[in-house]
Enzyme design. Structure first.
Site, PDB file in Angstrom:
ATOM      1  N   HIS A  76     -55.693   3.646  -9.658  1.00  0.00           N
ATOM      2  CA  HIS A  76     -55.691   4.193 -11.029  1.00  0.00           C
ATOM      3  C   HIS A  76     -57.105   4.409 -11.560  1.00  0.00           C
ATOM      4  O   HIS A  76     -57.285   4.579 -12.768  1.00  0.00           O
ATOM      5  CB  HIS A  76     -54.893   3.284 -11.964  1.00  0.00           C
ATOM      6  CG  HIS A  76     -53.436   3.338 -11.664  1.00  0.00           C
ATOM      7  ND1 HIS A  76     -52.605   4.341 -12.130  1.00  0.00           N
ATOM      8  CD2 HIS A  76     -52.660   2.544 -10.887  1.00  0.00           C
ATOM      9  CE1 HIS A  76     -51.382   4.151 -11.673  1.00  0.00           C
ATOM     10  NE2 HIS A  76     -51.392   3.066 -10.916  1.00  0.00           N
ATOM     11  N   LYS A 134     -52.633  10.594  -7.267  1.00  0.00           N
ATOM     12  CA  LYS A 134     -52.728  10.478  -8.724  1.00  0.00           C
ATOM     13  C   LYS A 134     -53.853  11.401  -9.221  1.00  0.00           C
ATOM     14  O   LYS A 134     -53.649  12.603  -9.239  1.00  0.00           O
ATOM     15  CB  LYS A 134     -52.832   9.009  -9.111  1.00  0.00           C
ATOM     16  CG  LYS A 134     -51.447   8.353  -8.896  1.00  0.00           C
ATOM     17  CD  LYS A 134     -51.374   6.856  -8.952  1.00  0.00           C
ATOM     18  CE  LYS A 134     -49.931   6.401  -8.669  1.00  0.00           C
ATOM     19  NZ  LYS A 134     -49.806   4.987  -8.334  1.00  0.00           N
ATOM     20  N   SER A 183     -52.242  -0.587 -14.144  1.00  0.00           N
ATOM     21  CA  SER A 183     -51.713   0.643 -14.736  1.00  0.00           C
ATOM     22  C   SER A 183     -50.696   0.436 -15.835  1.00  0.00           C
ATOM     23  O   SER A 183     -50.355   1.380 -16.530  1.00  0.00           O
ATOM     24  CB  SER A 183     -51.091   1.499 -13.645  1.00  0.00           C
ATOM     25  OG  SER A 183     -49.922   0.884 -13.170  1.00  0.00           O
TER      26      SER A 183
HETATM   27  C1  PLP Z   1     -48.972   4.252  -7.224  1.00  0.00           C
HETATM   28  C2  PLP Z   1     -49.672   3.040  -6.723  1.00  0.00           C
HETATM   29  C3  PLP Z   1     -49.852   2.810  -5.353  1.00  0.00           C
HETATM   30  C4  PLP Z   1     -49.182   3.651  -4.319  1.00  0.00           C
HETATM   31  O1  PLP Z   1     -49.780   4.892  -4.180  1.00  0.00           O
HETATM   32  P1  PLP Z   1     -48.900   6.119  -3.667  1.00  0.00           P
HETATM   33  O2  PLP Z   1     -49.875   7.060  -3.098  1.00  0.00           O
HETATM   34  O3  PLP Z   1     -48.161   6.636  -4.866  1.00  0.00           O
HETATM   35  O4  PLP Z   1     -47.951   5.572  -2.640  1.00  0.00           O
HETATM   36  C5  PLP Z   1     -50.631   1.753  -4.945  1.00  0.00           C
HETATM   37  N1  PLP Z   1     -51.213   0.915  -5.842  1.00  0.00           N
HETATM   38  C6  PLP Z   1     -51.029   1.085  -7.168  1.00  0.00           C
HETATM   39  C7  PLP Z   1     -51.685   0.147  -8.102  1.00  0.00           C
HETATM   40  C8  PLP Z   1     -50.250   2.136  -7.651  1.00  0.00           C
HETATM   41  O5  PLP Z   1     -50.038   2.279  -8.950  1.00  0.00           O
END
Ligand code: PLP
Length: 408
Positions: A218, A249, A190
């Site tokens: 992502h 997300k 990301s």
């Molecule tokens: C944001 C993120 C997570 C964690 O996910 P959440 O639901 O926000 O706790 C895990 N892996 C990656 C690569 C992330 O960017």
């Protein structure tokens, strides 16, 4: 006696002296008008801002289909889940959501967690308990939640250079042939926006008898015909052993999950402390996520619009000689290369131009590669891009920051 206050102050000072101290923008998103938000300044006055760094990539957190499902769930089932999954916390929409997620990723089963972070931490720790002697091979740019899980498991681990399959193979070849092994990696990274070679990684896993663990946080909702992620896009869903995702997300709500063979999911469900001993997601979240996933599956045009917006922003920034970094994905990173300038540009964009984009500094990215990270969505209009590019151009001149082609 111990001076506790001084110790906490020192901890904060240390972060400040490294230029890593965070001040959060006080924002209120406006329902139905994503990416618009109202910012409250320190003096209490309000400013309209356009959010350019949300991970609600498709605006599903504002979508009427999701909002209606969440409201209906509250009206039908109330607020909280009432406990852990073991003790009274299993809600019908959670069961339905797990079935929907499993079928989306073409797996036998799925398991919900409170967040993607918890899903990674709990699963990667637990796999090391279920498979004694497990050796984990982890990409050097893996997310903090994967690193936490791998470390907490306490087993042997090896870090391979980012997306470097030769290095991964050398490490795999050096490990005992009969030892259980796990390759942990992400599809879309990301901060740089690059994408792993899934087929190449799977081939190595087969050659050396390793399991594959893929974080599609992502990518879920964004890639593949039905939005199941890069594994769907690349036609390898059935060859990834464990897929991990977030509901927070592109799906627009909150929560996390894994999808895998039924026996893997059943074992993690039975062993993972971070699953067993925590209150389950409330019905409104599971119902909202279920509505969102069903919508995402049926609307590939959202993914097309998303890719088009990202490509257009990259092209427009490059045309203005703004150093947009190479990215194969929807992530649009812009290189600044210095933490003070990055923070200054971010502050000026917000204060003077109503553009909200967070500075990305060390330790999230290596020192000297500080950047701004834009995530345009289908809801970001051409007019918003005009304003953004104009503002960036003016600030690049004002701050005398390197442009293309010097930065390459
Ligand atoms: C944001 C993120 C997570 C964690 O996910 P959440 O639901 O926000 O706790 C895990 N892996 C990656 C690569 C992330 O960017």
């Amino acid at each position: 006696m111990f001076d506790y206050k001084a110790a906490f102050e020192t901890a904060v000072e240390q972060v400040k002296s490294e230029g890593r101290y965070r001040v959060f923008a006080d924002l209120k998103r406006v329902r139905g008008q994503f990416p618009l938000a109202k910012r409250r300044r320190a003096d209490g006055t309000e400013q309209d801002v356009i959010v350019w760094c949300s991970n609600d990539y498709l605006g599903m957190g504002q979508h009427p289909v999701v909002l209606d499902a969440m409201k209906a769930a509250i009206d039908e089932a109330g607020a909280g889940a009432g406990g852990t999954r073991n003790i009274s916390g299993t809600t019908r929409s959670a069961v339905d959501l797990e079935a929907e997620l499993a079928s989306w990723h073409q797996k036998e089963a799925a398991l919900l967690f409170t967040s993607g972070y918890v899903a990674n931490e709990a699963t990667l720790t637990t796999l090391q308990r279920i498979l004694p002697g497990l050796i984990t091979f982890s990409d050097s740019l893996n997310h903090a939640s994967m690193i936490a899980g791998i470390r907490n498991g306490g087993g042997e681990r090896h870090i391979f250079a980012h997306n470097d399959l030769e290095h991964l193979e050398a490490l795999l070849a050096a490990a005992p042939a009969d030892a259980p092994k796990l390759i942990a990696f992400e599809s879309v990274y990301s901060m740089d926006g690059d994408i792993a070679d899934l087929a190449g990684t799977i081939a190595l896993a087969k050659k050396y008898g390793a399991l594959t663990y893929l974080d599609e946080v992502h990518a879920v909702g964004l890639y593949g015909t039905t939005g199941a992620g890069v594994a769907e896009r690349d036609g390898v869903l059935d060859q990834i052993d464990i897929i991990e995702c977030t509901l927070g997300k592109a799906i627009g709500v909150m929560g996390g999950y894994i999808a895998a063979d039924a026996v893997i999911v059943d074992a993690v469900r039975s062993w993972a402390s971070g699953f067993i001993f925590t209150t389950s997601l409330p019905p409104a979240l599971t119902a909202g996520a279920l509505a969102s996933v069903r919508h995402l599956k049926a609307h590939p045009e959202l993914r097309d619009a998303h890719q088009e917006r990202a490509a257009t922003l990259k092209a427009r920034l490059a045309a203005a000689s703004i150093p947009v970094m190479d990215s194969e994905s929807h992530i649009v990173p812009v290189f600044v290369g210095d933490p003070v300038h990055t923070k200054m540009i971010s502050d000026m964009l917000l204060e003077q131009h109503g553009v909200y984009v967070q500075p990305i500094n060390y330790p999230t990215v290596p020192k000297g590669t500080e950047r701004l990270r834009f995530t345009p969505s289908p809801n970001h209009t051409d007019a918003m891009m005009d304003d953004l590019v104009k503002a960036m151009d003016a600030l690049w001149t004002h701050c005398n920051v390197a442009r293309l082609p010097q930065v390459a």
